[in-house]
Design an enzyme around this catalytic site. Structure first.
Site, PDB file in Angstrom:
ATOM      1  N   ASP A 242       0.823  -1.213   0.000  1.00 10.00           N
ATOM      2  CA  ASP A 242       0.000   0.000   0.000  1.00 10.00           C
ATOM      3  C   ASP A 242       0.851   1.254   0.000  1.00 10.00           C
ATOM      4  O   ASP A 242       0.602   2.193  -0.769  1.00 10.00           O
ATOM      5  CB  ASP A 242      -0.912   0.022   1.233  1.00 10.00           C
ATOM      6  N   ASP A 255       0.303  -0.502   5.806  1.00 12.54           N
ATOM      7  CA  ASP A 255      -0.865  -1.184   5.254  1.00 12.54           C
ATOM      8  C   ASP A 255      -2.107  -0.478   5.779  1.00 12.54           C
ATOM      9  O   ASP A 255      -2.315  -0.383   6.996  1.00 12.54           O
ATOM     10  CB  ASP A 255      -0.853  -2.664   5.662  1.00 12.54           C
ATOM     11  N   LYS A 257      -6.075  -0.324   6.337  1.00 11.12           N
ATOM     12  CA  LYS A 257      -7.200  -1.233   6.453  1.00 11.12           C
ATOM     13  C   LYS A 257      -8.461  -0.465   6.840  1.00 11.12           C
ATOM     14  O   LYS A 257      -8.398   0.531   7.565  1.00 11.12           O
ATOM     15  CB  LYS A 257      -6.929  -2.316   7.516  1.00 11.12           C
TER      16      LYS A 257
END
Length: 345
Positions: A242, A255, A257
């Site tokens: 990411d 990352d 989420k």
């Protein structure tokens, strides 16, 4: 005192006499003439249990010590048999083939400028990557039975509430929102967005996610890569990271989420730490990146705009999750080998 009237003849005349008896003497006499009752304690080995009886019946503070109590227990019940310690200490499971997380030939800090545009290598399956498995696929196919059970329960629950078609629409919307969220983050973190100084209009759901992690974005700087493919040539897997940037001054694989439920602890993120370690390990071996990353960050954003959670992964934690990833990769490889053998048969 007990008084008894007695009538006796005396010279042809009946005379009454009164006699007094002591109650105590009467009771004693009566007790002597009564049958002796059998005591349930008469068969007890008084010598063996004398110390126990004394310690129980005394009204004074007991003078027993730990040593005296242990001595009494040994006298009454016999010597204590202590369990032996296990001779073999359980070993931590390790992968058969170990591979370093970092590459010594690369330096952790480079003179490469961080002010330029971030790297973005698109995933292209046409260049010899068609047979290379992704990190996501490997983790999905090596989930534990407990994880599979939880996922199936959640799916059945959602289908019961929404129906088959409703559940498909729900998952479709989640995927769409995730793509919009990542696209919004890309605009926010790239130089172009800062130069425009105009906040693009996003759907309300995406705005909630961005608001949720606004306090985290304030600590993110020096973005080096966004939505960029990383591939581990030796271990033969790939993934799309990411973001690679500095969080509070520390270079991390980040990352992003989204979640409908709070995830305040790292354990709530399930396999996400393993995923981040896999991306970092691949980046460290990928020649397209001239630097090394040994830290990670998992950021959880919430749709309602409530403050998101940022879970930092230190170099020590990343090393542990890297070992966990090697095990999952090994399991996946063994599964593929087994399927290939069965197909030949």
């Amino acid at each position: 005192m007990l008084v008894i009237k007695r009538v006796v003849p005396f010279g042809g005349t009946i005379v009454s006499q009164w006699t007094s008896l002591s109650v105590t003497s009467f009771s004693v006499c009566h007790g002597l003439t009564s049958p002796k009752k059998h005591s349930p304690y008469s068969s007890v080995d008084s010598e063996r249990y004398s110390s126990l009886v004394k310690s129980t019946m005394t009204s004074r503070t007991s003078s027993q010590t730990v040593d005296s109590i242990e001595a009494e227990d040994e006298h009454i019940y016999g010597p204590v048999i202590k369990a032996s310690k296990p001779s073999i200490t359980p070993k931590v499971r390790e992968a058969k083939t170990l591979h370093p997380f970092l590459h010594c030939e690369e330096t952790l800090e480079t003179e490469e400028p961080e002010s330029g545009p971030p790297t973005r290598i698109a995933l292209n399956r046409g260049k010899g990557r068609s047979s290379v498995p992704s990190v996501t696929r490997i983790l999905q196919q090596t989930m534990s039975p407990g994880q599979i059970l939880l996922l199936e329960r959640w799916k059945r629950k959602m289908i019961a509430e929404l129906g088959e078609d409703g559940f498909k629409e729900y998952t479709k919307n989640l995927f769409r929102q995730g793509k919009l969220f990542h696209s919004a983050l890309e605009d926010t973190l790239t130089e172009a967005a800062w130069k425009n100084k105009e906040t693009p209009e996003y759907p309300p759901d995406v705005q909630g996610y961005l608001k949720s992690i606004s306090h985290v974005l304030e600590d993110v700087s020096a973005v080096r890569a966004i939505e960029s493919t990383v591939q581990h040539e030796t271990l033969n897997y790939l993934g799309v990271a990411d973001c690679v940037a500095r969080y509070r001054g520390v270079l991390c694989v980040i990352d992003w989420k989204t979640s409908e439920k709070p995830k305040p602890y790292l354990r709530n993120t399930y396999d996400n730490p393993i995923q981040v370690a896999a991306y970092a390990g691949a980046l460290n071996s990928d020649g397209n990146y001239k630097y090394q990353v040994e830290n990670g960050l998992i950021v959880v954003a919430y749709k309602d705009g409530s403050p998101g959670h940022a879970h930092e992964l230190s170099s020590e934690l990343m090393s542990e999750y890297w070992n966990a990833w090697l095990l999952r990769l090994q399991e996946f490889t063994e599964q593929r080998s087994s399927l290939a053998s069965n197909e030949k048969i």
